[in-house]
Write an enzyme that holds these catalytic residues in place. Structure first.
Site, PDB file in Angstrom:
ATOM      1  N   GLU A  36      38.063  47.132  55.599  1.00 45.68           N
ATOM      2  CA  GLU A  36      37.760  48.673  55.840  1.00 45.68           C
ATOM      3  C   GLU A  36      37.038  48.963  57.195  1.00 45.68           C
ATOM      4  O   GLU A  36      36.709  49.789  57.621  1.00 45.68           O
ATOM      5  CB  GLU A  36      36.740  48.998  54.836  1.00 45.68           C
ATOM      6  CG  GLU A  36      37.210  49.372  53.478  1.00 45.68           C
ATOM      7  CD  GLU A  36      36.712  49.576  52.286  1.00 45.68           C
ATOM      8  OE1 GLU A  36      35.325  48.919  52.504  1.00 45.68           O
ATOM      9  OE2 GLU A  36      37.031  49.820  51.143  1.00 45.68           O
ATOM     10  N   GLN A  87      36.885  41.850  54.905  1.00 48.25           N
ATOM     11  CA  GLN A  87      36.997  40.941  53.578  1.00 48.25           C
ATOM     12  C   GLN A  87      38.523  40.865  53.538  1.00 48.25           C
ATOM     13  O   GLN A  87      39.456  41.296  54.152  1.00 48.25           O
ATOM     14  CB  GLN A  87      36.535  41.987  52.535  1.00 48.25           C
ATOM     15  CG  GLN A  87      37.257  43.184  52.105  1.00 48.25           C
ATOM     16  CD  GLN A  87      36.768  44.173  51.121  1.00 48.25           C
ATOM     17  OE1 GLN A  87      36.079  45.077  51.674  1.00 48.25           O
ATOM     18  NE2 GLN A  87      37.134  44.244  49.941  1.00 48.25           N
ATOM     19  N   TRP A 121      38.944  49.416  42.813  1.00 52.33           N
ATOM     20  CA  TRP A 121      39.781  48.445  42.731  1.00 52.33           C
ATOM     21  C   TRP A 121      39.400  47.205  41.924  1.00 52.33           C
ATOM     22  O   TRP A 121      39.992  46.414  41.575  1.00 52.33           O
ATOM     23  CB  TRP A 121      40.839  48.310  43.579  1.00 52.33           C
ATOM     24  CG  TRP A 121      40.086  47.221  45.140  1.00 52.33           C
ATOM     25  CD1 TRP A 121      38.774  47.612  45.499  1.00 52.33           C
ATOM     26  CD2 TRP A 121      40.541  46.419  45.682  1.00 52.33           C
ATOM     27  NE1 TRP A 121      38.661  46.823  46.688  1.00 52.33           N
ATOM     28  CE2 TRP A 121      39.719  45.998  46.695  1.00 52.33           C
ATOM     29  CE3 TRP A 121      41.611  45.473  45.630  1.00 52.33           C
ATOM     30  CZ2 TRP A 121      39.694  44.980  47.509  1.00 52.33           C
ATOM     31  CZ3 TRP A 121      41.999  44.579  46.593  1.00 52.33           C
ATOM     32  CH2 TRP A 121      41.088  44.253  47.644  1.00 52.33           C
TER      33      TRP A 121
HETATM   34  O1  IFM Z   1      35.746  47.877  46.535  1.00 47.58           O
HETATM   35  C1  IFM Z   1      34.785  47.833  47.295  1.00 47.58           C
HETATM   36  C2  IFM Z   1      35.497  47.578  48.712  1.00 47.58           C
HETATM   37  O2  IFM Z   1      36.667  46.547  48.776  1.00 47.58           O
HETATM   38  C3  IFM Z   1      34.477  47.233  49.572  1.00 47.58           C
HETATM   39  N1  IFM Z   1      33.247  48.041  49.643  1.00 47.58           N
HETATM   40  C4  IFM Z   1      32.769  47.968  48.262  1.00 47.58           C
HETATM   41  C5  IFM Z   1      33.614  48.576  47.336  1.00 47.58           C
HETATM   42  C6  IFM Z   1      32.819  48.421  45.842  1.00 47.58           C
HETATM   43  O3  IFM Z   1      32.634  47.195  45.505  1.00 47.58           O
END
Ligand code: IFM
Length: 760
Positions: free
Chosen positions: A482, A595, A343
């Protein structure tokens, strides 16, 4: 000619690095990478021995990782688990110099001066060195390398050097060092090689030409092997050695397509032009990009340079000529995430391209259109209708997220994002809408964009299931945070999903009003009946959002408020991610956010947070965020700047800039391009106050008091508008295109030829 190898004198355009440190070299190689969206190269020293490793107690990690990548050249390497990864091609810039039979190596003898410079203005990697060997021979020289922005198949390397003495036996080998064992050679001629990836059968061809002049006189090389040039001679003190090398690369998508003739033709184009014209065309192409995209900040030199660094990498990553590739999480600058597309592209990068390079934005969105069949298949496989895009996508659009990885402690960790991080579908719909609003590209919308919007909306309507409480719920997802997996009703996911369905309904109405025949064809193609549309309306009305009307706070997901509070400030000194410090299970039990999640929602859909809501939710979630991803700080900076908290916004902006400029070890896998796109957003959409989603162009600047002025250009529905914000006034100039309406600080004006000045 000497001038060509010297950096632009203005320090605002220069990023330089002096010396060589085994611990940070891999991050330097990412930071100084260069590319053109088709090709990308890490900035490894051309004179090194190639990849090298550094041993540590747990095993080895690489210290130097020379890599040349070709966008879209995916294969499935022999890794566990086997997922598609960008297959690196030959490092065509390697040079081996031998003096009296001994290789000249940077780390042997004494490096008296060794400096790598990224000339952002001209899109060049430059180097300059003076080195004394253990035998006391001093060489000095300069280098230049580029991947052409004017002809994306082409690369150029120039090396100029001299020795301090007569009588040294010198051998110079210009090689093509193969990086991947997984590619099969198909053809090897003197100046041309062609390879096929083992599993996917994609082709890549590389053609090369090299010349050497000594004291201005051309020397014939020995050619003991294809794509290898060797020259030997006895040195004369101060005699100028000039190596010029050109390369051309072509990719083939399938076994029937032969890339070799295209690589040969591209090389011929460069040869006919000669290196000066190749360089001039490249510089002219960069100049055009900077005219469109440079942002000038007066009053913050460090941020000025950092922002140009961001724009440099964003420009290097995109290719408006190829709508079958997108931009991976590290662009073409490193191996992390295997070149997979997340994304990051639609949410963090697209606004930049939409505003300053709409052709590149369109190509990126067309990639999502071409991968729509795979998104439909993924939805169907999971039992849903519509389109569920891959969380990690490569060339075909199939899901490529590894299902597990081996953790730092050797244990297998299951990766659930590929199965559960569904917000990607709404993120893509968001980008489609934003692009259409800002460009007015109806042809794209009618031919591709509307179908993406409708198919993603269909997925969400099917995904949000009505339950006995009278509401519709989206269960078993992962939101941007996440750290918390398999949650129900993630506010980001649900509100974006609802927005996606609402925009699809709006798009259909607009289509029916403006292009009734096209609307009918599309509805027939998708078998989109009135009953289904009624269900979409019901979903918009009944999807749970997580907003608690009593507090005005969106609960990040069902049950978040009941988790253990965690005082993040108590861990401020830790230099490890919080989930490593307090361990995974405690992280999952805690109110700690990896995040921007609700904060990202405030950034993307500010109209969903009227009045006090944005401030209240931001202040609630900001202290709970551990910024465990490079995607986080920029979203916080963007929201803080819109809320008028310039001090906090600047703090986040500088933190985001430091991600790759401070040689954080995580840069080793490539620059964090989403962070760079996010930086651009904090400045343009935050401090600059540009709104790309409205019916007319809207600007509500909130420039920090430390900055004397902020100037930029942007594209809006076929026009180019130049903006300068300084001293309490905003000047807007229509650089190109027809008169238009513009809303500045809430008041609408007509922007015609000439300059409009408004007090703000
Ligand atoms: O897309 C991101 C995700 O939101 C967090 N981990 C790393 C991914 C790639 O940058």
């Amino acid at each position: 000619m000497r001038q060509s190898l010297e950096p632009t004198p203005d320090p605002g355009w220069i990023i330089a690095h002096e010396g060589y440190n085994v611990l940070t070299e891999n991050a330097v190689e990412s930071r100084f990478a260069f590319g053109n969206g088709f090709l990308g190269m890490r900035a490894a020293l051309a004179g090194g021995r190639g990849p090298s490793w550094l041993s540590w107690l747990g095993g080895v990690r690489w210290r130097s990782w020379p890599r040349c990548y070709v966008a879209g050249l995916f294969d499935i390497p022999n890794t566990e688990p086997p997922v598609p990864a960008l297959a690196p091609v030959a490092d065509w810039s390697r040079v081996l110099i031998t003096l009296n039979g001994k290789p000249l190596l940077a780390h042997e003898g004494q490096m008296l001066r060794g400096i790598r410079t990224l000339d952002l203005r001209r899109g060049l990697l430059l180097s300059a060195w003076t080195h004394c060997t253990p035998a006391g021979v001093t060489t000095s020289g300069r280098g230049l390398a580029l991947l052409s922005l004017a002809d994306r198949a082409a690369g150029l390397q120039l090396l100029r050097a001299e020795l301090d003495r007569d009588g040294v036996d010198v051998k110079l080998e210009a090689t093509f060092a193969m990086a991947s064992l997984d590619v099969k050679p198909m053809l090897l001629e003197q100046d041309l090689g062609s390879w096929r990836t083992e599993v996917t059968g994609k082709g890549v061809a590389m053609a090369g030409a090299a010349t050497l002049r000594l004291g201005g006189k051309l020397r014939e090389p020995e050619r003991p092997f294809p794509l290898l040039w060797v020259w030997s001679w006895r040195s004369i003190a101060g005699q100028v050695i000039e190596l010029d090398r050109m390369v051309a690369v072509a990719r083939a998508g399938n076994p029937e397509d032969d890339p070799a003739p295209r690589a040969a033709a591209a090389l011929e184009r460069s040869r006919l032009l000669g290196w000066r014209a190749v360089l001039a065309a490249h510089e002219a192409a960069w100049n055009a990009r900077w005219t469109a995209s440079d942002i000038v900040i007066e009053g913050d030199e460090a941020m000025q340079r950092a922002l140009r660094f961001a724009v440099y990498h964003l420009t290097s990553a995109a290719n408006p000529e190829d709508e079958h590739v997108s931009i991976g999480a590290r662009g073409l600058t490193g191996d992390a995430y295997f070149g997979h597309v997340f994304w990051d592209t639609e949410i963090y990068l697209l606004p930049f391209y939409i505003a300053v390079w709409p052709e590149a934005a369109r190509a990126l969105l067309m990639y999502r259109f071409h991968t729509l069949p795979a998104a439909r298949a993924k939805a169907a496989q999971a039992g849903y209708r519509g389109a569920l895009y891959a969380w990690e996508s490569a060339d075909t659009g199939e899901e490529t997220t590894p299902e597990h990885v081996v953790g730092a402690d050797g244990a297998i960790v299951e990766i659930l994002t590929g199965k559960m991080e569904h917000h990607i579908s709404a993120d893509i719909a968001y980008a489609v809408w934003q692009y259409w609003r800002a460009t007015g590209d109806d042809e794209f919308f009618l031919g591709a964009g509307a179908e993406i919007l409708l198919e993603t909306a269909r997925f969400w309507a099917c995904r949000g299931i009505a339950e006995p409480d009278g509401k519709r719920h989206i269960r078993h997802v992962i939101g941007p945070d996440e750290y918390h997996e398999d949650v129900d009703d993630n506010a980001f996911t649900n509100v974006m999903a609802r927005w996606n369905i609402a925009r699809a309904l709006e798009a259909l109405e607009l289509l029916q009003a403006g292009w009734p025949e096209r609307a009918a064809v599309l509805r027939r193609k998708l078998s989109l009946g009135d009953d289904e549309l009624a269900d979409w309306r019901d979903a918009v009305a009944r999807l749970v959002t997580g907003l608690d009307p009593a507090t005005g706070i969106y609960q990040q997901f069902a049950g978040f408020n009941a988790l253990d509070p965690l005082d993040l400030a108590a861990y401020a000194g830790a230099n490890m991610p919080i989930d490593v410090v307090i361990k995974r299970q405690r992280t999952q039990r805690s109110q700690v956010v990896k995040q921007a999640d609700v904060v990202a929602l405030i950034a993307l859909l500010p109209k969903e947070f009227p009045g006090e809501l944005a401030e209240r939710n931001f202040r609630y979630y900001e202290p709970k965020c551990a910024h465990g991803s490079s995607l986080s700080t920029s979203m916080h900076g963007l929201v803080a700047s819109r809320l008028g908290d310039a001090e906090m916004a600047l703090r986040y902006l500088h933190k985001t800039a430091a991600l790759d400029l401070d040689l954080d070890p995580n840069s080793a896998g490539g620059v964090r391009i989403a962070g760079l796109g996010g930086m651009w957003q904090t400045v343009m959409l935050g401090f600059g106050g540009v709104d790309l989603m409205g019916d007319i162009l809207e600007i509500n600047p909130k420039v920090p008091p430390q900055w004397r002025s902020l100037s930029f250009r942007l594209c809006w529905k076929g026009r180019v508008v130049a903006i300068r914000i300084a001293g309490g006034a905003l000047q807007a100039t229509l650089v190109q295109g027809e008169a238009m309406d513009i809303r500045i600080a809430g008041a609408t004006h007509k922007l015609t030829a000439g300059m409009l000045q408004v007090s703000i």
